[in-house]
Design a protein around this motif. Structure first.
Motif, PDB file in Angstrom:
ATOM      1  N   ASP A  66       0.828  -1.208   0.000  1.00  0.00           N
ATOM      2  CA  ASP A  66       0.000   0.000   0.000  1.00  0.00           C
ATOM      3  C   ASP A  66       0.867   1.265   0.000  1.00  0.00           C
ATOM      4  OD1 ASP A  66       0.841   0.531   2.619  1.00  0.00           O
ATOM      5  OD2 ASP A  66      -1.045  -0.082   3.537  1.00  0.00           O
ATOM      6  N   ALA A  67       0.220   2.412   0.055  1.00  0.00           N
ATOM      7  CA  ALA A  67       0.927   3.691  -0.079  1.00  0.00           C
ATOM      8  C   ALA A  67       1.918   3.930   1.052  1.00  0.00           C
ATOM      9  CB  ALA A  67      -0.087   4.834  -0.135  1.00  0.00           C
ATOM     10  N   GLN A  68       1.706   3.309   2.221  1.00  0.00           N
ATOM     11  CA  GLN A  68       2.614   3.464   3.359  1.00  0.00           C
ATOM     12  C   GLN A  68       3.720   2.400   3.373  1.00  0.00           C
ATOM     13  OE1 GLN A  68      -0.919   3.783   3.847  1.00  0.00           O
ATOM     14  NE2 GLN A  68      -0.450   5.960   3.572  1.00  0.00           N
ATOM     15  N   GLY A  69       3.726   1.546   2.380  1.00  0.00           N
ATOM     16  CA  GLY A  69       4.746   0.507   2.320  1.00  0.00           C
ATOM     17  C   GLY A  69       4.385  -0.729   3.113  1.00  0.00           C
ATOM     18  N   ARG A  70       3.113  -0.914   3.415  1.00  0.00           N
ATOM     19  CA  ARG A  70       2.684  -2.069   4.195  1.00  0.00           C
ATOM     20  C   ARG A  70       2.268  -3.205   3.251  1.00  0.00           C
ATOM     21  NH1 ARG A  70      -0.991   1.685   8.013  1.00  0.00           N
ATOM     22  NH2 ARG A  70      -1.949   1.926   5.951  1.00  0.00           N
ATOM     23  N   GLN A  71       2.658  -4.412   3.615  1.00  0.00           N
ATOM     24  CA  GLN A  71       2.293  -5.584   2.822  1.00  0.00           C
ATOM     25  C   GLN A  71       0.814  -5.895   2.994  1.00  0.00           C
ATOM     26  OE1 GLN A  71       4.760  -9.311   2.530  1.00  0.00           O
ATOM     27  NE2 GLN A  71       3.121 -10.186   3.765  1.00  0.00           N
ATOM     28  N   VAL A  72       0.152  -6.143   1.895  1.00  0.00           N
ATOM     29  CA  VAL A  72      -1.246  -6.573   1.893  1.00  0.00           C
ATOM     30  C   VAL A  72      -1.302  -7.928   1.194  1.00  0.00           C
ATOM     31  CG1 VAL A  72      -3.586  -6.041   1.153  1.00  0.00           C
ATOM     32  CG2 VAL A  72      -2.024  -4.176   1.799  1.00  0.00           C
ATOM     33  N   GLU A  73      -1.860  -8.931   1.881  1.00  0.00           N
ATOM     34  CA  GLU A  73      -1.920 -10.279   1.309  1.00  0.00           C
ATOM     35  C   GLU A  73      -3.246 -10.501   0.589  1.00  0.00           C
ATOM     36  OE1 GLU A  73      -1.474 -10.718   5.100  1.00  0.00           O
ATOM     37  OE2 GLU A  73       0.641 -10.212   4.892  1.00  0.00           O
ATOM     38  N   GLN A  74      -3.145 -10.924  -0.649  1.00  0.00           N
ATOM     39  CA  GLN A  74      -4.322 -11.252  -1.459  1.00  0.00           C
ATOM     40  C   GLN A  74      -4.288 -12.736  -1.800  1.00  0.00           C
ATOM     41  OE1 GLN A  74      -6.606  -9.181  -1.764  1.00  0.00           O
ATOM     42  NE2 GLN A  74      -5.724  -7.128  -1.656  1.00  0.00           N
ATOM     43  N   PRO A  75      -5.461 -13.339  -2.010  1.00  0.00           N
ATOM     44  CA  PRO A  75      -5.482 -14.765  -2.357  1.00  0.00           C
ATOM     45  C   PRO A  75      -4.692 -15.043  -3.641  1.00  0.00           C
ATOM     46  CG  PRO A  75      -7.690 -13.975  -1.815  1.00  0.00           C
ATOM     47  CD  PRO A  75      -6.814 -12.763  -1.908  1.00  0.00           C
ATOM     48  N   ALA A  76      -4.107 -16.233  -3.709  1.00  0.00           N
ATOM     49  CA  ALA A  76      -3.347 -16.642  -4.896  1.00  0.00           C
ATOM     50  C   ALA A  76      -3.858 -17.996  -5.359  1.00  0.00           C
ATOM     51  CB  ALA A  76      -1.857 -16.692  -4.587  1.00  0.00           C
ATOM     52  N   LYS A 376      17.494 -12.298   7.580  1.00  0.00           N
ATOM     53  CA  LYS A 376      18.008 -11.980   6.246  1.00  0.00           C
ATOM     54  C   LYS A 376      18.617 -10.574   6.207  1.00  0.00           C
ATOM     55  CE  LYS A 376      16.370 -15.729   4.064  1.00  0.00           C
ATOM     56  NZ  LYS A 376      17.174 -16.724   3.335  1.00  0.00           N
ATOM     57  N   ARG A 377      18.238  -9.732   7.151  1.00  0.00           N
ATOM     58  CA  ARG A 377      18.799  -8.381   7.338  1.00  0.00           C
ATOM     59  C   ARG A 377      18.762  -7.538   6.059  1.00  0.00           C
ATOM     60  NH1 ARG A 377      24.366  -8.592  10.630  1.00  0.00           N
ATOM     61  NH2 ARG A 377      24.982  -9.889   8.865  1.00  0.00           N
ATOM     62  N   ALA A 378      17.579  -7.429   5.480  1.00  0.00           N
ATOM     63  CA  ALA A 378      17.424  -6.577   4.305  1.00  0.00           C
ATOM     64  C   ALA A 378      17.725  -5.119   4.623  1.00  0.00           C
ATOM     65  CB  ALA A 378      15.997  -6.697   3.771  1.00  0.00           C
ATOM     66  N   ASP A 379      17.650  -4.752   5.904  1.00  0.00           N
ATOM     67  CA  ASP A 379      17.876  -3.369   6.314  1.00  0.00           C
ATOM     68  C   ASP A 379      19.329  -3.052   6.616  1.00  0.00           C
ATOM     69  OD1 ASP A 379      17.848  -5.093   8.466  1.00  0.00           O
ATOM     70  OD2 ASP A 379      16.834  -3.701   9.823  1.00  0.00           O
ATOM     71  N   LEU A 380      20.236  -4.025   6.491  1.00  0.00           N
ATOM     72  CA  LEU A 380      21.641  -3.761   6.842  1.00  0.00           C
ATOM     73  C   LEU A 380      22.225  -2.650   5.971  1.00  0.00           C
ATOM     74  CD1 LEU A 380      23.957  -4.816   8.715  1.00  0.00           C
ATOM     75  CD2 LEU A 380      24.765  -6.111   6.734  1.00  0.00           C
ATOM     76  N   ILE A 416       9.418  -4.564   5.857  1.00  0.00           N
ATOM     77  CA  ILE A 416       9.040  -4.053   4.541  1.00  0.00           C
ATOM     78  C   ILE A 416       8.597  -2.594   4.644  1.00  0.00           C
ATOM     79  CG2 ILE A 416       7.352  -4.277   2.662  1.00  0.00           C
ATOM     80  CD1 ILE A 416       7.383  -7.303   3.164  1.00  0.00           C
ATOM     81  N   GLU A 417       7.799  -2.292   5.652  1.00  0.00           N
ATOM     82  CA  GLU A 417       7.346  -0.914   5.854  1.00  0.00           C
ATOM     83  C   GLU A 417       8.529   0.011   6.135  1.00  0.00           C
ATOM     84  OE1 GLU A 417       3.913   1.435   8.464  1.00  0.00           O
ATOM     85  OE2 GLU A 417       4.308  -0.707   8.798  1.00  0.00           O
ATOM     86  N   GLN A 418       9.470  -0.467   6.933  1.00  0.00           N
ATOM     87  CA  GLN A 418      10.661   0.313   7.269  1.00  0.00           C
ATOM     88  C   GLN A 418      11.512   0.578   6.025  1.00  0.00           C
ATOM     89  OE1 GLN A 418      13.051  -1.514  10.356  1.00  0.00           O
ATOM     90  NE2 GLN A 418      14.908  -0.531   9.603  1.00  0.00           N
ATOM     91  N   LEU A 419      11.651  -0.437   5.168  1.00  0.00           N
ATOM     92  CA  LEU A 419      12.432  -0.264   3.947  1.00  0.00           C
ATOM     93  C   LEU A 419      11.831   0.814   3.056  1.00  0.00           C
ATOM     94  CD1 LEU A 419      13.188  -4.007   3.106  1.00  0.00           C
ATOM     95  CD2 LEU A 419      14.848  -2.295   3.877  1.00  0.00           C
ATOM     96  N   HIS A 420      10.524   0.867   2.985  1.00  0.00           N
ATOM     97  CA  HIS A 420       9.877   1.912   2.191  1.00  0.00           C
ATOM     98  C   HIS A 420      10.116   3.298   2.796  1.00  0.00           C
ATOM     99  CE1 HIS A 420       7.806  -1.428   0.178  1.00  0.00           C
ATOM    100  NE2 HIS A 420       7.490  -0.554  -0.755  1.00  0.00           N
ATOM    101  N   ALA A 421      10.099   3.369   4.133  1.00  0.00           N
ATOM    102  CA  ALA A 421      10.383   4.656   4.781  1.00  0.00           C
ATOM    103  C   ALA A 421      11.816   5.091   4.509  1.00  0.00           C
ATOM    104  CB  ALA A 421      10.134   4.537   6.289  1.00  0.00           C
ATOM    105  N   GLN A 422      12.743   4.157   4.539  1.00  0.00           N
ATOM    106  CA  GLN A 422      14.137   4.483   4.263  1.00  0.00           C
ATOM    107  C   GLN A 422      14.339   4.882   2.807  1.00  0.00           C
ATOM    108  OE1 GLN A 422      15.467   0.729   5.789  1.00  0.00           O
ATOM    109  NE2 GLN A 422      16.190   1.592   7.725  1.00  0.00           N
ATOM    110  N   ALA A 423      13.593   4.251   1.914  1.00  0.00           N
ATOM    111  CA  ALA A 423      13.661   4.631   0.502  1.00  0.00           C
ATOM    112  C   ALA A 423      13.198   6.080   0.316  1.00  0.00           C
ATOM    113  CB  ALA A 423      12.808   3.682  -0.335  1.00  0.00           C
ATOM    114  N   ARG A 424      12.145   6.455   1.045  1.00  0.00           N
ATOM    115  CA  ARG A 424      11.666   7.846   0.947  1.00  0.00           C
ATOM    116  C   ARG A 424      12.703   8.808   1.500  1.00  0.00           C
ATOM    117  NH1 ARG A 424       6.758   5.150   2.376  1.00  0.00           N
ATOM    118  NH2 ARG A 424       7.061   5.630   4.593  1.00  0.00           N
ATOM    119  N   ALA A 425      13.397   8.401   2.568  1.00  0.00           N
ATOM    120  CA  ALA A 425      14.420   9.274   3.164  1.00  0.00           C
ATOM    121  C   ALA A 425      15.615   9.477   2.233  1.00  0.00           C
ATOM    122  CB  ALA A 425      14.883   8.687   4.498  1.00  0.00           C
ATOM    123  N   LEU A 426      15.850   8.536   1.334  1.00  0.00           N
ATOM    124  CA  LEU A 426      16.979   8.615   0.404  1.00  0.00           C
ATOM    125  C   LEU A 426      16.600   9.230  -0.929  1.00  0.00           C
ATOM    126  CD1 LEU A 426      18.468   5.065   1.070  1.00  0.00           C
ATOM    127  CD2 LEU A 426      19.557   7.238   1.676  1.00  0.00           C
TER     128      LEU A 426
END
Length: 566
Positions: A66-76, A376-380, A416-426
């Protein structure tokens, strides 16, 4: 069609998830993708396999952000009838006092040379079943502990019975992780000995005979990661059909540990990298854990531009990927640069279409894509945003991320939400794109189109990892923490670069990453724009030293000679 596969003995390969193709969401991540590559290589090499898994009609999930970088799960959800053939056989098992009927679908996986392998997709969504039981095979890794136990009963016990009902002659059983370990219990009952031949203190089963038929691959380098179920739950769900004394001796005194059960009833046990085997031997003293390092399928994970390049210069590469060892001397540098430029442009266009982020073809792209979870430390990479900005002002770079968090992993979702916030900061200094809906198709584009593959797990939690192997087939070097396969694959400055060392302190990894990026990797890349030989040499090293070895053809040949033929 089934008659094509039951005329010769086969190895039965059991896995809770198998990535058959992008349109069939019967996988969640690395374990399933590895299983798919295993079956594909078996098809290419014409090794007689039959794979057994769950149909997972509701899939894993489709990810939206979503717009805030939050994961939304949909059926697959998917419709098995669109891709597979229903089989006539049905078998029954007892769960919670009810007869649960299991049917199967046949999916035929075809190799690029015409080899074919049968895959059985077990399905409880049958009219004969109670409403709750019809959903057992719906959700991959869904539900609670009871649901998971029911799934593992269907996979292990139901899978063995289904193979017998369909007329398969099985010479070996291969358990890919402990989810299917209950198959060994079914074999115990098949080889139960008469009381007159059982000495006092012995178990009433022909355990050596079961062990001869079973192989076990463990993927989890930490004790807490192995499936466990309380004996009270097991007795209730399996209706006291299992001899509790036997279970305690084979699977652990306190609870049913699926890994312990598989270890005790398998003649051949292996980890998925040399380091992982060492850790497993320490975790499970008294067992011999061999090392068969994972690999990836050559054709599936090589982009079209590099396929054409290899076809032209090394025509037998796809069947004999070891031929890629000659890539550094047989393929012109200019051809390498052009093939990568095409793959990179395809990724840039995909990123723009999916995220609106515009990436530049001349600036290097760092790629990171895998399951989004804490270790996995995607935020490192984003530990020090000011340092990151300073590095980029000197030598600009770009980042593309992708990955799903398990629906119950709140920490992964926050990441995931944090990564989106960091992307906005950069924004405006370091372009960062997050591709939603991570799947095989996105993974193929990423491993081919980035310039540097980033991997930053917390040691020693990466049993193997395979994404860097996929990147190597496309001439993309890795910048990675020394864990899993990279301990074997890293030749500093030749196949890529290490972050810290194998025994490095966790709190020093971010600094080591920044230093290596700023002082070694980016200077070499930018020097390569004027004198490309240096960067192309590393690209060629990734192919000739890594891709030539870390492939699933080599892996399957090891399994065939060491595990299956004995």
């Amino acid at each position: 069609m089934l008659d094509d596969f039951i005329h010769q003995p086969r190895v039965a390969y059991f896995s809770m998830e198998i990535a058959l193709r992008n349109e069939i969401p019967t996988y969640s991540g690395g374990l399933g993708v590895l299983a798919g590559d295993t079956v594909r290589s078996a098809a290419d090499l014409e090794l007689p396999l039959v794979a057994v898994t769950l149909v997972s009609r509701a899939g894993y999930f489709r990810q939206e952000i979503d717009a805030q970088g939050r994961q939304v799960e949909q059926p697959a959800t998917w419709e098995p009838r669109d891709w597979a053939q229903p089989l006539d056989a049905k078998i029954a098992i007892s769960i919670e006092g009810r007869a649960v009927w299991i049917g199967a679908w046949l999916y035929v996986l075809e190799g690029y040379l015409g080899g074919r392998q049968p895959v059985l997709l077990l399905d409880t969504d049958l009219d004969e079943n109670h409403a709750d039981d019809r959903e057992i095979t719906h959700y991959l890794y869904g539900g609670d502990e009871i649901y998971r136990l029911k799934q593992e009963i269907v996979l292990g016990i139901g899978g063995v019975r289904m193979l017998q009902a369909l007329g398969f002659e099985v010479r070996q059983y291969h358990m890919n992780e402990g989810h299917s370990a209950l198959l060994a219990l079914e074999l115990l009952h098949r080889y139960e000995r008469t009381p007159a031949f059982v000495h006092p203190g012995e178990l009433p089963y022909d355990i050596p005979r079961v062990r001869e038929q079973c192989n076990f691959t463990t993927h989890t380098p930490v004790e807490a990661g192995h499936d466990r179920f309380s004996y009270a739950l097991v007795q209730r769900v399996l209706d006291n059909a299992v001899d509790l004394a036997t279970l305690r001796r084979l699977a652990g005194e306190d609870s049913l540990n699926m890994t312990r059960l598989a270890l005790n009833l398998s003649e051949y046990v292996n980890g998925v990298a040399k380091r992982h085997a060492e850790i497993s031997n320490t975790m499970f003293p008294g067992y011999r854990v061999h090392a068969v390092t994972n690999g990836v399928h050559p054709l599936i994970w090589t982009s079209e531009p590099f396929r054409r390049l290899y076809d032209q210069h090394l025509p037998s590469w796809c069947h004999e990927p070891e031929q890629l060892v000659r890539a550094d001397c047989c393929i012109p540098d200019a051809a390498f640069r052009e093939a990568h430029a095409q793959a990179k442009q395809a990724l840039i266009e995909r990123v723009r279409a999916r995220t609106g982020v515009s990436l530049q073809p001349r600036a290097p792209i760092l790629g990171f894509a895998r399951r989004m979870t804490a270790y996995k430390r995607a935020d490192l990479l984003f530990s020090d945003l000011e340092r990151l900005k300073a590095i980029s002002r000197q030598r600009p770079f770009q980042v593309v991320l992708a990955g799903k968090a398990h629906p119950h992993d709140d920490g992964g979702k926050r990441l995931i939400e944090q990564l989106h916030a960091q992307a906005r900061a950069l924004e405006g200094i370091v372009p960062v794109a997050y591709l939603p809906g991570y799947d095989m198709d996105i993974a193929q584009a990423l491993v081919a189109g980035v310039d540097i593959w980033l991997n930053t797990p917390l040691r020693p939690f990466e049993a193997s990892g395979t994404s860097g192997m996929k990147a190597a087939f496309n001439g993309v070097p890795s910048l990675s923490v020394l864990d899993g396969w990279w301990i074997e694959g890293c030749i500093e400055g030749v196949t890529g670069w290490a972050i810290g060392n194998a025994a490095g302190a966790e709190d020093g990894d971010a600094l080591a990453l920044y230093n290596k990026l700023e002082q070694v990797v980016l200077p070499l890349y930018y020097d390569g724009q004027d004198d490309p030989a240096g960067w192309v040499k590393v690209m060629k090293g990734a192919i000739s030293k890594s891709a030539s070895y870390f492939n699933s053809h080599r892996m399957m040949r090891r399994y065939a000679t060491e595990a299956y033929i004995r």
